[in-house]
Design a protein around this motif. Sequence first.
Motif, PDB file in Angstrom:
ATOM      1  N   GLU A 169       0.838  -1.203   0.000  1.00 49.07           N
ATOM      2  CA  GLU A 169       0.000   0.000   0.000  1.00 49.07           C
ATOM      3  C   GLU A 169       0.873   1.253   0.000  1.00 49.07           C
ATOM      4  O   GLU A 169       0.613   2.222  -0.733  1.00 49.07           O
ATOM      5  CB  GLU A 169      -0.906   0.009   1.236  1.00 49.07           C
ATOM      6  CG  GLU A 169      -1.989  -1.051   1.245  1.00 49.07           C
ATOM      7  CD  GLU A 169      -2.793  -1.050   2.541  1.00 49.07           C
ATOM      8  OE1 GLU A 169      -3.842  -1.688   2.573  1.00 49.07           O
ATOM      9  OE2 GLU A 169      -2.348  -0.408   3.520  1.00 49.07           O
ATOM     10  N   ARG A 188     -11.039  11.138  -1.909  1.00 55.59           N
ATOM     11  CA  ARG A 188      -9.609  11.361  -1.631  1.00 55.59           C
ATOM     12  C   ARG A 188      -9.175  12.746  -2.094  1.00 55.59           C
ATOM     13  O   ARG A 188      -9.464  13.150  -3.226  1.00 55.59           O
ATOM     14  CB  ARG A 188      -8.752  10.286  -2.297  1.00 55.59           C
ATOM     15  CG  ARG A 188      -7.296  10.316  -1.807  1.00 55.59           C
ATOM     16  CD  ARG A 188      -6.604   9.023  -2.146  1.00 55.59           C
ATOM     17  NE  ARG A 188      -5.233   8.981  -1.663  1.00 55.59           N
ATOM     18  CZ  ARG A 188      -4.876   8.638  -0.447  1.00 55.59           C
ATOM     19  NH1 ARG A 188      -5.801   8.303   0.444  1.00 55.59           N
ATOM     20  NH2 ARG A 188      -3.602   8.610  -0.096  1.00 55.59           N
ATOM     21  N   PHE A 195      -0.932   4.939  -0.715  1.00 53.80           N
ATOM     22  CA  PHE A 195      -1.298   5.333   0.639  1.00 53.80           C
ATOM     23  C   PHE A 195      -0.044   5.807   1.356  1.00 53.80           C
ATOM     24  O   PHE A 195       1.044   5.233   1.179  1.00 53.80           O
ATOM     25  CB  PHE A 195      -1.908   4.148   1.400  1.00 53.80           C
ATOM     26  CG  PHE A 195      -3.276   3.754   0.915  1.00 53.80           C
ATOM     27  CD1 PHE A 195      -4.397   4.443   1.340  1.00 53.80           C
ATOM     28  CD2 PHE A 195      -3.438   2.694   0.038  1.00 53.80           C
ATOM     29  CE1 PHE A 195      -5.678   4.084   0.903  1.00 53.80           C
ATOM     30  CE2 PHE A 195      -4.700   2.321  -0.410  1.00 53.80           C
ATOM     31  CZ  PHE A 195      -5.812   3.016   0.019  1.00 53.80           C
ATOM     32  N   GLU A 198       0.948   6.922   7.340  1.00 51.79           N
ATOM     33  CA  GLU A 198      -0.072   7.004   8.383  1.00 51.79           C
ATOM     34  C   GLU A 198      -1.406   6.404   7.929  1.00 51.79           C
ATOM     35  O   GLU A 198      -2.306   6.205   8.751  1.00 51.79           O
ATOM     36  CB  GLU A 198      -0.273   8.465   8.821  1.00 51.79           C
ATOM     37  CG  GLU A 198      -0.917   9.375   7.794  1.00 51.79           C
ATOM     38  CD  GLU A 198       0.051   9.924   6.749  1.00 51.79           C
ATOM     39  OE1 GLU A 198      -0.391  10.727   5.913  1.00 51.79           O
ATOM     40  OE2 GLU A 198       1.251   9.552   6.795  1.00 51.79           O
ATOM     41  N   GLU A 199      -1.525   6.085   6.624  1.00 47.30           N
ATOM     42  CA  GLU A 199      -2.788   5.570   6.088  1.00 47.30           C
ATOM     43  C   GLU A 199      -2.804   4.054   5.898  1.00 47.30           C
ATOM     44  O   GLU A 199      -3.882   3.476   5.699  1.00 47.30           O
ATOM     45  CB  GLU A 199      -3.075   6.209   4.730  1.00 47.30           C
ATOM     46  CG  GLU A 199      -3.286   7.709   4.752  1.00 47.30           C
ATOM     47  CD  GLU A 199      -3.530   8.244   3.356  1.00 47.30           C
ATOM     48  OE1 GLU A 199      -4.548   8.941   3.169  1.00 47.30           O
ATOM     49  OE2 GLU A 199      -2.733   7.931   2.440  1.00 47.30           O
ATOM     50  N   HIS A 291       1.943  14.493   6.299  1.00 46.25           N
ATOM     51  CA  HIS A 291       2.123  13.048   6.328  1.00 46.25           C
ATOM     52  C   HIS A 291       3.272  12.691   7.270  1.00 46.25           C
ATOM     53  O   HIS A 291       3.982  13.570   7.773  1.00 46.25           O
ATOM     54  CB  HIS A 291       2.410  12.526   4.921  1.00 46.25           C
ATOM     55  CG  HIS A 291       1.401  12.980   3.914  1.00 46.25           C
ATOM     56  ND1 HIS A 291       0.120  12.513   3.888  1.00 46.25           N
ATOM     57  CD2 HIS A 291       1.510  13.884   2.895  1.00 46.25           C
ATOM     58  CE1 HIS A 291      -0.540  13.092   2.900  1.00 46.25           C
ATOM     59  NE2 HIS A 291       0.281  13.934   2.290  1.00 46.25           N
TER      60      HIS A 291
END
Length: 330
Positions: A169, A188, A195, A198-199, A291
């Motif tokens: 991911e 999004r 991603f 943190e996702e 991020h």
Amino acid sequence: MALAPIDETHALQIQAGTIGRKAGHAFEDEITLRINSMEYPLPTSRPNGAKHVIVGDPAMTLLNYIGSSLGFKVISRAVAISTGALATSEAGQKWLSINGANVRRCKSDIVITISDSHASQTVGISTKQCSKKTPTNAQLFFTTARGFVKLLRDNGIAVSDAALSGLREFCGDAGFRPLDNAEILATRIVDPRRFFWEEIDADARDEWEVTLARHQEKITRLLLQKAYIDDPFIPDFITHKTKLANDWHTSEVALYSIDELVKLSCKYQGFVRRPYRVNKGSYRDPQGVQHLAPRFGIVQMQRGGQAQHPEQLQFNLEAGYFYGLEKLSD
């Protein structure tokens, strides 16, 4: 059929015909040529008070550093082979026999056999260089999520399939992207191609953060030394030209044995998450969005992101890391 050197002299003749043909190998080419043209015997010496960052002739400082590290007071002879130049030979040369080992792919950019009056030792050198006025980050390892997990598993570090999926991911592998999920894509507001750290799946992220912290020393060493299963000359030392120099003799270089660099990197910091924003490119972050970037020691871990390598995982050495490490090496 590849041209097979029959002895050291023949190997150097082949090198002379292929060296310098690729601009990317200019730094190790020059070091190689200078080491092979020095007059021997050569007493080893280190500048007074020198630690790891030194200004001077990169070939001479490297040879002194290696000789001193090996305990050689006088170098009676040294022979250097640039593996990168040979690998890109226009004459069809795709391998070289060094000390009886056939070198086809090598993490070391230079292989040096150094001798004193009692013994000889062959060592591998990883080279890095920066041609900017201020230091930039340097690529350390370029792979995929699956390639990195295989590297860890092959070396005894357990990684679950769920953690592999989470890393896919992060890298933006096909089938693991926001682009592949219409429901996620509909709302999004940031880069839909991958991603961010943190996702990714929370359990996968937790496993990676524990793994990178617990095995930091071993993983750092793998990134510095391992690239090919059949590599006969993994790097023992690294030499890094830190920035643009006015001339060869005033170059600033950072020199470490791999053991020293791994130890200092772990001392520098453990696993951390560094906040950042995407402020350029096609998918700039909206105001207020940031991020988290995974880091351990001097190693930066990020998605490659190049158009020709959309699923690559890239590890870099932090820009200017040698200045930070110099404060720790007392």
